[in-house]
Design a protein around this motif. Structure first.
Motif, PDB file in Angstrom:
ATOM      1  N   GLN A   1      -1.906   9.414  -4.500  1.00 39.33           N
ATOM      2  CA  GLN A   1      -0.896   9.594  -5.548  1.00 39.33           C
ATOM      3  C   GLN A   1       0.491   9.918  -5.006  1.00 39.33           C
ATOM      4  O   GLN A   1       1.499   9.671  -5.668  1.00 39.33           O
ATOM      5  CB  GLN A   1      -1.344  10.672  -6.547  1.00 39.33           C
ATOM      6  N   ASP A   2       0.589  10.433  -3.771  1.00 39.05           N
ATOM      7  CA  ASP A   2       1.901  10.781  -3.240  1.00 39.05           C
ATOM      8  C   ASP A   2       2.518   9.672  -2.392  1.00 39.05           C
ATOM      9  O   ASP A   2       3.525   9.880  -1.712  1.00 39.05           O
ATOM     10  CB  ASP A   2       1.836  12.087  -2.433  1.00 39.05           C
ATOM     11  N   ALA A   3       1.919   8.480  -2.452  1.00 42.91           N
ATOM     12  CA  ALA A   3       2.478   7.310  -1.768  1.00 42.91           C
ATOM     13  C   ALA A   3       3.021   6.341  -2.813  1.00 42.91           C
ATOM     14  O   ALA A   3       2.441   6.186  -3.888  1.00 42.91           O
ATOM     15  CB  ALA A   3       1.403   6.622  -0.923  1.00 42.91           C
ATOM     16  N   PRO A   4       4.167   5.683  -2.536  1.00 41.84           N
ATOM     17  CA  PRO A   4       4.710   4.701  -3.492  1.00 41.84           C
ATOM     18  C   PRO A   4       3.689   3.600  -3.773  1.00 41.84           C
ATOM     19  O   PRO A   4       2.849   3.271  -2.930  1.00 41.84           O
ATOM     20  CB  PRO A   4       5.942   4.150  -2.771  1.00 41.84           C
ATOM     21  N   LEU A   5       3.763   3.025  -4.963  1.00 43.19           N
ATOM     22  CA  LEU A   5       2.805   1.996  -5.375  1.00 43.19           C
ATOM     23  C   LEU A   5       3.539   0.796  -5.947  1.00 43.19           C
ATOM     24  O   LEU A   5       4.396   0.940  -6.822  1.00 43.19           O
ATOM     25  CB  LEU A   5       1.850   2.573  -6.434  1.00 43.19           C
ATOM     26  N   ASP A   6       3.215  -0.391  -5.443  1.00 46.25           N
ATOM     27  CA  ASP A   6       3.713  -1.637  -6.025  1.00 46.25           C
ATOM     28  C   ASP A   6       2.665  -2.172  -6.992  1.00 46.25           C
ATOM     29  O   ASP A   6       1.486  -2.258  -6.646  1.00 46.25           O
ATOM     30  CB  ASP A   6       3.987  -2.684  -4.937  1.00 46.25           C
ATOM     31  N   PHE A   7       3.102  -2.510  -8.185  1.00 49.04           N
ATOM     32  CA  PHE A   7       2.203  -3.038  -9.214  1.00 49.04           C
ATOM     33  C   PHE A   7       2.704  -4.422  -9.571  1.00 49.04           C
ATOM     34  O   PHE A   7       3.681  -4.582 -10.295  1.00 49.04           O
ATOM     35  CB  PHE A   7       2.217  -2.118 -10.440  1.00 49.04           C
ATOM     36  N   ASP A   8       2.043  -5.435  -9.017  1.00 47.95           N
ATOM     37  CA  ASP A   8       2.431  -6.829  -9.242  1.00 47.95           C
ATOM     38  C   ASP A   8       1.501  -7.417 -10.304  1.00 47.95           C
ATOM     39  O   ASP A   8       0.293  -7.535 -10.086  1.00 47.95           O
ATOM     40  CB  ASP A   8       2.332  -7.625  -7.942  1.00 47.95           C
ATOM     41  N   PHE A   9       2.070  -7.777 -11.443  1.00 39.42           N
ATOM     42  CA  PHE A   9       1.245  -8.236 -12.567  1.00 39.42           C
ATOM     43  C   PHE A   9       0.431  -9.477 -12.227  1.00 39.42           C
ATOM     44  O   PHE A   9      -0.649  -9.685 -12.793  1.00 39.42           O
ATOM     45  CB  PHE A   9       2.134  -8.518 -13.783  1.00 39.42           C
ATOM     46  N   ASP A  10       0.912 -10.299 -11.318  1.00 41.08           N
ATOM     47  CA  ASP A  10       0.160 -11.491 -10.929  1.00 41.08           C
ATOM     48  C   ASP A  10      -0.975 -11.121  -9.984  1.00 41.08           C
ATOM     49  O   ASP A  10      -2.114 -11.576 -10.153  1.00 41.08           O
ATOM     50  CB  ASP A  10       1.100 -12.508 -10.267  1.00 41.08           C
ATOM     51  N   LYS A  11      -0.691 -10.288  -9.008  1.00 37.95           N
ATOM     52  CA  LYS A  11      -1.700  -9.957  -8.007  1.00 37.95           C
ATOM     53  C   LYS A  11      -2.836  -9.116  -8.566  1.00 37.95           C
ATOM     54  O   LYS A  11      -3.978  -9.238  -8.121  1.00 37.95           O
ATOM     55  CB  LYS A  11      -1.033  -9.245  -6.827  1.00 37.95           C
ATOM     56  N   VAL A  12      -2.545  -8.246  -9.528  1.00 41.95           N
ATOM     57  CA  VAL A  12      -3.627  -7.399 -10.060  1.00 41.95           C
ATOM     58  C   VAL A  12      -4.601  -8.203 -10.918  1.00 41.95           C
ATOM     59  O   VAL A  12      -5.683  -7.705 -11.245  1.00 41.95           O
ATOM     60  CB  VAL A  12      -3.083  -6.198 -10.859  1.00 41.95           C
ATOM     61  N   LEU A  13      -4.231  -9.421 -11.281  1.00 40.68           N
ATOM     62  CA  LEU A  13      -5.129 -10.298 -12.035  1.00 40.68           C
ATOM     63  C   LEU A  13      -5.711 -11.403 -11.161  1.00 40.68           C
ATOM     64  O   LEU A  13      -6.508 -12.221 -11.627  1.00 40.68           O
ATOM     65  CB  LEU A  13      -4.383 -10.915 -13.228  1.00 40.68           C
ATOM     66  N   GLU A  14      -5.315 -11.418  -9.910  1.00 37.26           N
ATOM     67  CA  GLU A  14      -5.763 -12.452  -8.976  1.00 37.26           C
ATOM     68  C   GLU A  14      -7.250 -12.283  -8.663  1.00 37.26           C
ATOM     69  O   GLU A  14      -7.744 -11.164  -8.494  1.00 37.26           O
ATOM     70  CB  GLU A  14      -4.937 -12.305  -7.693  1.00 37.26           C
ATOM     71  N   GLN A  15      -7.961 -13.388  -8.563  1.00 43.58           N
ATOM     72  CA  GLN A  15      -9.388 -13.335  -8.260  1.00 43.58           C
ATOM     73  C   GLN A  15      -9.585 -13.570  -6.766  1.00 43.58           C
ATOM     74  O   GLN A  15      -9.873 -14.688  -6.321  1.00 43.58           O
ATOM     75  CB  GLN A  15     -10.158 -14.357  -9.098  1.00 43.58           C
ATOM     76  N   SER A  16      -9.427 -12.499  -5.990  1.00 43.57           N
ATOM     77  CA  SER A  16      -9.561 -12.614  -4.538  1.00 43.57           C
ATOM     78  C   SER A  16      -9.950 -11.269  -3.956  1.00 43.57           C
ATOM     79  O   SER A  16      -9.856 -10.222  -4.612  1.00 43.57           O
ATOM     80  CB  SER A  16      -8.240 -13.076  -3.908  1.00 43.57           C
ATOM     81  N   LYS A  17     -10.359 -11.299  -2.693  1.00 46.45           N
ATOM     82  CA  LYS A  17     -10.744 -10.083  -1.994  1.00 46.45           C
ATOM     83  C   LYS A  17      -9.566  -9.127  -1.875  1.00 46.45           C
ATOM     84  O   LYS A  17      -9.743  -7.914  -1.788  1.00 46.45           O
ATOM     85  CB  LYS A  17     -11.277 -10.439  -0.606  1.00 46.45           C
ATOM     86  N   GLU A  18      -8.349  -9.679  -1.862  1.00 51.02           N
ATOM     87  CA  GLU A  18      -7.158  -8.842  -1.712  1.00 51.02           C
ATOM     88  C   GLU A  18      -6.872  -8.021  -2.972  1.00 51.02           C
ATOM     89  O   GLU A  18      -6.061  -7.102  -2.939  1.00 51.02           O
ATOM     90  CB  GLU A  18      -5.938  -9.701  -1.372  1.00 51.02           C
ATOM     91  N   ASN A  19      -7.508  -8.372  -4.065  1.00 47.70           N
ATOM     92  CA  ASN A  19      -7.344  -7.629  -5.311  1.00 47.70           C
ATOM     93  C   ASN A  19      -8.548  -6.709  -5.487  1.00 47.70           C
ATOM     94  O   ASN A  19      -9.628  -7.148  -5.881  1.00 47.70           O
ATOM     95  CB  ASN A  19      -7.241  -8.588  -6.493  1.00 47.70           C
ATOM     96  N   PRO A  20      -8.408  -5.415  -5.183  1.00 51.36           N
ATOM     97  CA  PRO A  20      -9.569  -4.514  -5.220  1.00 51.36           C
ATOM     98  C   PRO A  20     -10.218  -4.408  -6.594  1.00 51.36           C
ATOM     99  O   PRO A  20     -11.429  -4.206  -6.693  1.00 51.36           O
ATOM    100  CB  PRO A  20      -8.994  -3.166  -4.760  1.00 51.36           C
ATOM    101  N   VAL A  21      -9.433  -4.530  -7.662  1.00 52.32           N
ATOM    102  CA  VAL A  21     -10.012  -4.451  -9.010  1.00 52.32           C
ATOM    103  C   VAL A  21     -11.028  -5.575  -9.191  1.00 52.32           C
ATOM    104  O   VAL A  21     -12.185  -5.344  -9.593  1.00 52.32           O
ATOM    105  CB  VAL A  21      -8.916  -4.559 -10.084  1.00 52.32           C
ATOM    106  N   PHE A  22     -10.607  -6.786  -8.901  1.00 52.94           N
ATOM    107  CA  PHE A  22     -11.502  -7.934  -9.042  1.00 52.94           C
ATOM    108  C   PHE A  22     -12.701  -7.817  -8.098  1.00 52.94           C
ATOM    109  O   PHE A  22     -13.842  -8.074  -8.494  1.00 52.94           O
ATOM    110  CB  PHE A  22     -10.746  -9.234  -8.745  1.00 52.94           C
ATOM    111  N   TYR A  23     -12.434  -7.425  -6.854  1.00 51.99           N
ATOM    112  CA  TYR A  23     -13.465  -7.423  -5.817  1.00 51.99           C
ATOM    113  C   TYR A  23     -14.621  -6.488  -6.183  1.00 51.99           C
ATOM    114  O   TYR A  23     -15.790  -6.828  -6.000  1.00 51.99           O
ATOM    115  CB  TYR A  23     -12.825  -6.998  -4.497  1.00 51.99           C
TER     116      TYR A  23
END
Length: 580
Positions: A428-450
Motif C-alpha cells: 500500500q505504500d508503493a505507487p500503483l499504476d492502474f491501466d484499464f486495458d491491462k487489468v482486463l487483459e487475459q494474460s499471465k501478466e495480469n494477476p487478476v486474470f491469472y
C-alpha cells in the motif's frame, strides 16, 4: 494445520533435548528461532536459523550447534535430510507424505483452511476511507477502501475481533463550503444563473442535492442571508453526501460497522475529557513553539498556546491542541476521537491514511500512547497515489466529480472484483499504476486474470469428471489415495498449499493484505505449470478416463488449490470465477 509451525516445535523440542544433554546451556532464549522456506528451493523444503541465533549466547560455534541439531531432527520420520549450509544455517528436506497430507486437511476445512486463533479475540478497530463528506469518493479513496477492507477481513480470519469504522470529517470548514455549494445548486434549480467561485465544489453530483432542496424548500431560501440556511444545509448536504459515499462503498462490496461523526465530539465534553486525561498525566502545558525550520512564513509570530507534550511519547516536537484565541486546533478532535476508541475497549487501532498524512503519524502515535499509557497499539498505514491510464494515456477527470476521477468511474469501467484485486497487487505504500486495458487483459501478466483463470480451469476439470459420473464431492476427495502424486510439479503444488497458513499469520502480524494477493498469484503459477505439463505428459493430466482412483488423487490436489484460492480471494473481497 501450519506445517512450518509444527516443524518449529520439533526444532524447539530438539534444542530442549540438547540442553538436557548438556550440549547447550540451560538459559537460552528460543524466541528468535525461526523455521521458514529456504531462499533457494534447491536447498530443501525448510530452513532454520537456530544455530545462528543461539551461537553467541551459547558461546559455541554455530556449525557445531547445527550439526548436533541435525542429528536430533533426523530421528523424526518427517525429516529425510538435514544439511548444514554456510556458517550454520540448517536446511531440511521433508518426507513427501508431509506435503500431500495437507490436501485432505484443506478439503475438510474448506475455505476456513488456514483460519487461526492467532488474534485470540483481541479487539481491533480498523479505520479507513474517512473522506470528507463533500463529494463522491475518488480513486485515492478507492485504494484505501480496498486495503482497509481486505485488512479487516484478514485480521478476522486470523482470529481478531474486528470493527470496520469510518470517521466522518463533518466538523470543519469544508462542510460550510459544501453547504454554500449546495445552495448554489439550489438557486440554479430555482432558475437562477450561478457562478462557482474558487473554493466551492462545482461537480455535477450536487445537482440532485439542489433539486432536492428545491422540493423541500421551494423558493423560500432564495435571497435569504447565509445565517438563515447555512446550518440546515450543512446537515442536509452532509446526509446527502454520506448516502452517496455509502453507495460508492457498496459498489465495492464494502460495509462499515460504525460511522463516527467528528461533529459529535464538539459541545459534548468529549474533547475536553480527552485533553483533561492528558493534563492529568502532566502532558498539557502553556508554551511557545520553536519557529518552523527553513524560511519563516510571513504570518508566523511566537505566541503562547496550549500544547501537548508529544515528545514524551516519541514525537519530534510538541503539538498545539488549543490556539491562542481559545479555539481547538484540528489535532484536538482527533485526539478525542482516538480517546473514544480507547475507552470503547479496543486492544489495537489501525488507521489508514492517504499519502499526504505522513507528517501526522508520529503525533497520532504519541497521542494514543499517552492516552492509553502504552497499553493500546496504533499502526498507521499510508496508501500511496494511484495513477490511472487508458489506451496508454492518463485517464481524464470525471465530469461528475468536476475535479477528480471517482471510485464509481473505476468500478463501472472494470467491476468491483478487478478493482479490488488490482489495488492489492502492490504494497500500500508503493505507487500503483492502474491501466484499464491491462487489468482486463487475459494474460499471465495480469494477476487478476491469472488467479481467476486457475480457479476456472479447476472447476472445468471437476465438471468433466462429474459429467463422466465421478463423484468429486470434497468428502470423497478427502479420502482419496494421494500416494501417486509424486511428480516434482505435484509436490511443488502441495508445498505451496502448505505455505498458506503460515502466510496468513505473517500477513496478519504485519497488517499486509497484499501478501495474500502475491501468494495467490504464486499458487496459480504452480497450478498452471502443472496443468500445462499435462499437455506433454499424459500421466500428469488431472482427468484419467481409464483410472478413476488416479483421477480422484489428482483432482483432490487441485480441488485443494481451489479451496485456498477461494479463501484468499474471499479475504480480498473478490468472487472466485468458475467459468471464464
Amino acid at each position: 494445520m501450519n506445517l512450518f509451525a509444527d516443524i518449529r516445535i520439533l526444532v524447539l523440542d530438539s534444542l530442549n533435548a540438547l540442553q538436557s544433554e548438556g550440549v547447550l546451556p540451560a538459559d537460552l532464549d528460543f524466541t528468535n528461532v525461526a523455521v521458514e522456506p529456504p531462499r533457494d528451493a534447491l536447498h530443501g523444503d525448510m530452513a532454520t536459523n537456530a544455530a545462528m541465533v543461539l551461537a553467541k549466547p551459547a558461546k559455541s560455534n554455530p556449525r557445531d550447534i547445527a550439526e548436533a541439531l541435525a542429528t536430533k531432527l533426523l530421528a523424526d520420520d518427517r525429516i529425510t535430510a538435514a544439511d548444514v549450509a554456510g556458517p550454520g544455517f540448517l536446511n531440511l528436506t521433508l518426507d513427501p507424505a508431509c506435503w500431500t497430507a495437507i490436501v485432505p486437511l484443506a478439503l475438510k476445512a474448506g475455505v476456513d483452511f488456514g483460519r487461526s486463533d492467532m488474534g485470540q479475540g483481541k479487539k481491533v478497530n480498523v479505520e479507513y476511507v474517512s473522506a470528507n463528506p463533500t463529494g463522491p469518493l475518488h480513486v485515492g479513496h478507492t485504494r484505501g477502501a480496498v486495503f482497509g477492507d481486505a485488512l479487516a477481513s484478514l485480521l478476522d480470519f486470523a482470529g481478531f475481533d474486528v470493527t470496520r469504522e469510518y470517521y466522518i470529517n463533518d466538523g470543519g470548514a469544508q462542510v460550510d463550503v459544501l453547504a454554500r455549494s449546495a445552495y448554489l445548486r439550489y438557486l440554479e434549480a430555482n432558475g437562477q444563473e450561478v457562478a462557482f467561485e474558487d473554493g466551492t465544489y462545482p461537480g455535477d453530483y450536487l445537482i440532485p442535492v439542489g433539486q432536492a432542496l428545491k422540493e423541500k424548500y421551494g423558493d423560500s431560501l432564495v435571497g435569504k442571508p447565509e445565517s438563515e440556511w447555512l446550518e440546515e444545509l450543512r446537515e442536509f448536504g452532509t446526509a446527502a453526501m454520506m448516502d452517496m459515499i455509502r453507495a460508492d462503498l457498496k459498489s465495492l462490496n464494502i460495509e462499515m460497522d460504525v460511522f463516527y461523526s467528528e461533529k459529535s465530539l464538539y459541545g459534548t465534553g468529549r474533547i475536553e475529557a480527552a485533553i483533561n486525561s492528558l493534563k492529568d498525566k502532566g502532558l498539557i502545558y502553556e508554551g511557545v513553539l520553536e519557529p518552523p525550520k527553513g524560511k519563516l512564513p510571513d504570518d508566523w509570530e511566537p505566541r503562547e498556546q496550549t500544547l501537548f507534550k508529544s515528545t514524551a511519547h516519541g514525537d519530534d516536537v510538541d503539538r498545539p491542541v488549543m490556539k491562542s484565541d481559545g479555539a481547538w486546533t484540528y489535532f484536538a478532535p482527533d485526539i478525542a476521537y482516538h480517546y473514544d476508541k480507547i475507552t470503547r475497549g479496543f486492544d489495537a487501532l489501525i488507521d489508514i491514511f492517504g499519502a499526504d498524512h505522513g507528517g501526522y503519524v508520529k503525533r497520532m502515535k504519541a497521542a494514543v500512547s499517552a492516552l492509553s499509557d502504552g497499553k493500546v497499539s496504533v499502526d498507521i498505514k499510508l496508501t500511496q497515489l494511484v495513477k490511472l491510464f487508458k489506451n496508454g494515456e492518463p485517464f481524464k477527470m470525471s465530469k461528475r466529480a468536476g475535479t477528480f476521477i471517482t471510485l464509481r468511474d473505476v468500478v463501472e469501467q472494470v467491476g468491483p472484483d478487478v478493482t479490488r484485486f488490482h489495488m492489492l497487487t502492490r504494497k500500500q505504500d508503493a505507487p500503483l499504476d492502474f491501466d484499464f486495458d491491462k487489468v482486463l487483459e487475459q494474460s499471465k501478466e495480469n494477476p487478476v486474470f491469472y488467479v481467476q483463470y486457475a480457479n476456472a480451469r479447476i472447476s472445468s476439470v471437476m465438471r468433466k469428471a462429474n459429467e463422466a459420473g465421478v463423484d468429486t464431492a470434497d468428502g470423497v476427495l478427502e479420502a482419496a489415495d494421494l500416494t501417486a502424486n509424486t511428480h516434482p510439479a505435484e509436490l511443488a503444488l502441495a508445498r505451496k498449499l502448505a505455505e498458506w497458513p503460515r502466510l496468513l499469520e505473517l500477513a496478519a502480524k504485519h497488517n499486509e493484505p497484499h501478501r495474500v494477493s502475491f501468494y495467490l498469484y504464486e499458487l496459480a503459477a504452480e497450478y498452471h505449470s502443472l496443468h500445462n505439463l499435462g499437455k506433454a505428459e499424459p500421466q500428469l493430466r488431472f482427468w484419467q478416463a481409464d483410472n478413476t482412483d488416479l483421477s480422484l488423487s489428482k483432482i483432490a490436489l487441485i480441488r485443494a488449490v481451489s479451496v485456498v484460492l477461494s479463501a484468499g480471494l474471499g479475504i480480498l473481497g473478490v468472487t472466485p470465477m468458475t467459468e471464464m
